[in-house]
Design a protein around this motif. Structure first.
Motif, mmCIF file in Angstrom:
data_model
loop_
_atom_site.group_PDB
_atom_site.id
_atom_site.type_symbol
_atom_site.label_atom_id
_atom_site.label_comp_id
_atom_site.label_asym_id
_atom_site.label_seq_id
_atom_site.Cartn_x
_atom_site.Cartn_y
_atom_site.Cartn_z
ATOM 1 N N ASN A 125 0.808 -1.223 0.000
ATOM 2 C CA ASN A 125 0.000 0.000 0.000
ATOM 3 C C ASN A 125 0.836 1.266 0.000
ATOM 4 N N ARG A 126 2.119 1.159 0.330
ATOM 5 C CA ARG A 126 2.987 2.331 0.143
ATOM 6 C C ARG A 126 3.078 2.698 -1.335
ATOM 7 N N PHE A 127 2.937 1.678 -2.187
ATOM 8 C CA PHE A 127 3.057 1.901 -3.618
ATOM 9 C C PHE A 127 1.691 2.205 -4.223
ATOM 10 N N MET A 131 -1.115 7.221 -1.388
ATOM 11 C CA MET A 131 -0.195 7.182 -0.259
ATOM 12 C C MET A 131 1.072 7.981 -0.539
ATOM 13 N N MET A 132 1.624 7.836 -1.723
ATOM 14 C CA MET A 132 2.824 8.589 -2.072
ATOM 15 C C MET A 132 2.552 10.093 -2.079
ATOM 16 N N LYS A 133 1.385 10.471 -2.572
ATOM 17 C CA LYS A 133 1.036 11.891 -2.599
ATOM 18 C C LYS A 133 0.849 12.431 -1.179
ATOM 19 N N LEU A 134 0.172 11.647 -0.337
ATOM 20 C CA LEU A 134 -0.033 12.076 1.045
ATOM 21 C C LEU A 134 1.294 12.189 1.780
ATOM 22 N N LYS A 135 2.178 11.233 1.583
ATOM 23 C CA LYS A 135 3.501 11.287 2.221
ATOM 24 C C LYS A 135 4.249 12.542 1.793
ATOM 25 N N ILE A 188 1.961 2.159 7.143
ATOM 26 C CA ILE A 188 1.831 3.505 6.560
ATOM 27 C C ILE A 188 1.938 4.569 7.646
ATOM 28 N N PHE A 189 1.288 4.317 8.765
ATOM 29 C CA PHE A 189 1.300 5.252 9.893
ATOM 30 C C PHE A 189 2.720 5.546 10.370
ATOM 31 N N GLN A 190 3.521 4.498 10.614
ATOM 32 C CA GLN A 190 4.869 4.745 11.139
ATOM 33 C C GLN A 190 5.786 5.301 10.061
ATOM 34 N N TRP A 191 5.538 4.974 8.793
ATOM 35 C CA TRP A 191 6.323 5.531 7.682
ATOM 36 C C TRP A 191 6.079 7.036 7.559
ATOM 37 N N MET A 192 4.845 7.445 7.732
ATOM 38 C CA MET A 192 4.505 8.848 7.553
ATOM 39 C C MET A 192 4.727 9.679 8.810
ATOM 40 N N GLU A 249 -1.219 21.497 13.063
ATOM 41 C CA GLU A 249 -1.626 22.766 13.679
ATOM 42 C C GLU A 249 -2.349 23.655 12.680
ATOM 43 N N ASN A 250 -2.000 23.527 11.395
ATOM 44 C CA ASN A 250 -2.553 24.427 10.385
ATOM 45 C C ASN A 250 -3.620 23.785 9.504
ATOM 46 N N ALA A 251 -3.575 22.458 9.353
ATOM 47 C CA ALA A 251 -4.484 21.812 8.402
ATOM 48 C C ALA A 251 -4.612 20.332 8.716
ATOM 49 N N ARG A 252 -5.648 19.734 8.120
ATOM 50 C CA ARG A 252 -5.889 18.300 8.239
ATOM 51 C C ARG A 252 -5.861 17.696 6.834
ATOM 52 N N VAL A 253 -5.182 16.535 6.705
ATOM 53 C CA VAL A 253 -5.218 15.775 5.467
ATOM 54 C C VAL A 253 -5.473 14.316 5.819
ATOM 55 N N SER A 254 -6.024 13.584 4.853
ATOM 56 C CA SER A 254 -6.290 12.177 5.122
ATOM 57 C C SER A 254 -6.341 11.406 3.822
ATOM 58 N N THR A 255 -6.297 10.073 3.972
ATOM 59 C CA THR A 255 -6.564 9.179 2.861
ATOM 60 C C THR A 255 -7.693 8.254 3.273
ATOM 61 N N PRO A 256 -8.772 8.119 2.455
ATOM 62 C CA PRO A 256 -9.018 8.787 1.184
ATOM 63 C C PRO A 256 -8.852 10.311 1.295
ATOM 64 N N TRP A 257 -8.389 10.915 0.206
ATOM 65 C CA TRP A 257 -7.956 12.295 0.249
ATOM 66 C C TRP A 257 -9.051 13.254 0.699
ATOM 67 N N LYS A 258 -8.729 13.997 1.720
ATOM 68 C CA LYS A 258 -9.584 15.058 2.221
ATOM 69 C C LYS A 258 -8.685 16.115 2.821
ATOM 70 N N LEU A 259 -9.016 17.350 2.585
ATOM 71 C CA LEU A 259 -8.175 18.469 3.008
ATOM 72 C C LEU A 259 -9.034 19.553 3.641
ATOM 73 N N LYS A 260 -8.589 20.048 4.759
ATOM 74 C CA LYS A 260 -9.254 21.180 5.401
ATOM 75 C C LYS A 260 -8.202 21.967 6.178
ATOM 76 N N ALA A 261 -8.170 23.275 5.956
ATOM 77 C CA ALA A 261 -7.251 24.152 6.679
ATOM 78 C C ALA A 261 -8.041 25.244 7.375
ATOM 79 N N SER A 262 -7.637 25.562 8.595
ATOM 80 C CA SER A 262 -8.337 26.583 9.381
ATOM 81 C C SER A 262 -7.341 27.617 9.895
ATOM 82 N N LYS A 263 -7.860 28.838 10.053
ATOM 83 C CA LYS A 263 -7.103 29.876 10.754
ATOM 84 C C LYS A 263 -8.026 30.502 11.784
#
Length: 379
Positions: A125-127, A131-135, A188-192, A249-263
């Motif tokens: 799953n690293r490949f 996952m590569m994009k998230l890393k 994946i968790f310990q790699w990232m 501290e600035n944003a959240r990312v996840s897989t499946p891909w989801k992105l949210k940033a707050s200020k």
């Protein structure tokens, strides 16, 4: 041309064979081995191979037409087979989990180093592009320091799953869903995110009274900077929704891909940080796709490493780190205490013998069958 032997022709072997056949210009499968020779013969026919068939892997150790072996056998056999082939001068790709104990991992790594051979542990799953994009996104540090990580390794397996002769026992399978299902997400968790400094965990068996091992575990990892990680491993979750979520501290990312940033507003309440979201999304989108995904990606990595005499992405040291987190979960849940990392020879879960002595038996295995009539893997 790299000559390959596949040891074990059960449900995971086709993933290896398909991957090798994708690189027929680099390798060829010259041998198959299985204690059930009829299974090996069927696989040989299904994939139109000209490979020799062996019932005992030791028949293959001294063959000069084998350069690399894929070990696709039950986990408790991995260490012995891997060390024997490494000592015989062969490269080794071994399925997850790497071994049944940390001591076995150490013996395997020592054999690889001493013989100057490649030892790679399957973590296909690293490949994956996602996952590569998230890393890559995490490596940019645009998110700021990671404050919380959530790992949901949700799987579902029916009661009969543990009827197979080697599954559901500490001696043969080495553990339950934490070891044999969540291993991919924990890798994946310990790699990232790196290794936590301590683990606190609980385990249970809530739906499989034909197995000694757990079918549900929940662990909390703590990092030296105070960051926390939640790791849930399950074989009882319908739908099998799986995710890894990293809260910075600035944003959240996840897989499946989801992105949210707050200020922060003046009063401390959040508002969306569109500028940061755009930067992070740009980084994600611009990261090139991997050339090959899944098992094919890992096999390509191993083949090119052998050809170029370079390091593989997932070696035995990486494989050991993943197993170390899993053994810390088992030790914490069994002894009812927080466990400090790294684990050493004093750990109650360092050797196979100590694991068998200390591991909690939720139930005793009731049913035993040699093989399922239909044995495909769904993911």
């Amino acid at each position: 041309m790299i000559n390959v032997a596949v040891i074990g022709t059960g449900a995971i072997a086709p993933s290896h064979i398909n991957a090798y056949q994708a690189f027929s210009d680099k390798c060829q499968i010259t041998a198959l081995c299985d204690v059930y020779s009829e299974k090996a013969e069927k696989v040989k026919g299904d994939f139109k191979l000209t490979a020799a068939i062996a019932k005992d892997y030791k028949e293959l150790l001294n063959r000069t037409d084998i350069d690399l072996v894929s070990i696709c056998t039950p986990p408790y056999t991995h260490a012995e087979i891997a060390v024997d082939f490494l000592n015989a001068g062969k490269h080794v790709l071994v399925e997850k989990p790497m071994a049944s104990s940390l001591k076995e991992c150490d013996v395997m790594n020592e054999a690889a180093e001493r013989n100057g051979k490649t030892l790679s542990v399957v973590a296909q799953n690293r490949f994956r592009n996602s996952m590569m994009k998230l890393k890559h996104v995490l490596d940019t540090k645009l998110m700021g320091p990671i404050v919380h990580t959530q790992v949901d390794s949700f799987w579902w397996r029916g009661h009969s799953y543990y009827d197979l002769w080697w599954r559901g026992t500490w001696e043969k399978e080495g553990g339950g869903c934490t070891l044999n299902h969540a291993v991919h997400h924990i890798d994946i968790f310990q790699w990232m995110n790196g290794m936590p400094s301590e683990i606190t965990a609980v385990t249970s068996n809530v739906a499989h009274d034909n197995a000694e091992v757990e079918d549900l575990s929940i662990a909390i990892g703590r990092y030296s900077n105070g960051s926390l990680a939640q790791i849930t491993s399950s074989a009882v979750h319908h739908g099998e929704e799986q995710q890894l979520t990293f809260q910075g501290e600035n944003a959240r990312v996840s897989t499946p891909w989801k992105l949210k940033a707050s200020k922060s507003k003046e009063n401390g309440f959040p508002e969306e940080d569109y500028e940061l979201e755009e930067k992070i999304q740009h980084v994600y989108d611009k990261q090139p796709d991997v050339k090959y995904e899944g098992h094919a990606g890992q096999v390509y990595d191993v083949l090119t490493a052998i050809e170029a005499n370079k390091e593989v992405l997932i070696d035995g040291v990486q494989g050991r780190k993943t197993l170390e987190i899993i053994m810390a979960i088992y030790e914490s849940a069994t002894l009812g205490k927080t466990v400090k990392l790294p684990l050493n020879e004093e750990s109650a879960f360092y050797t196979r013998e100590s694991i068998l002595k200390n591991a909690k038996h939720f139930y005793e295995k009731k049913n035993t069958i040699d093989n399922f009539g239909e044995n495909t893997i769904t993911t």
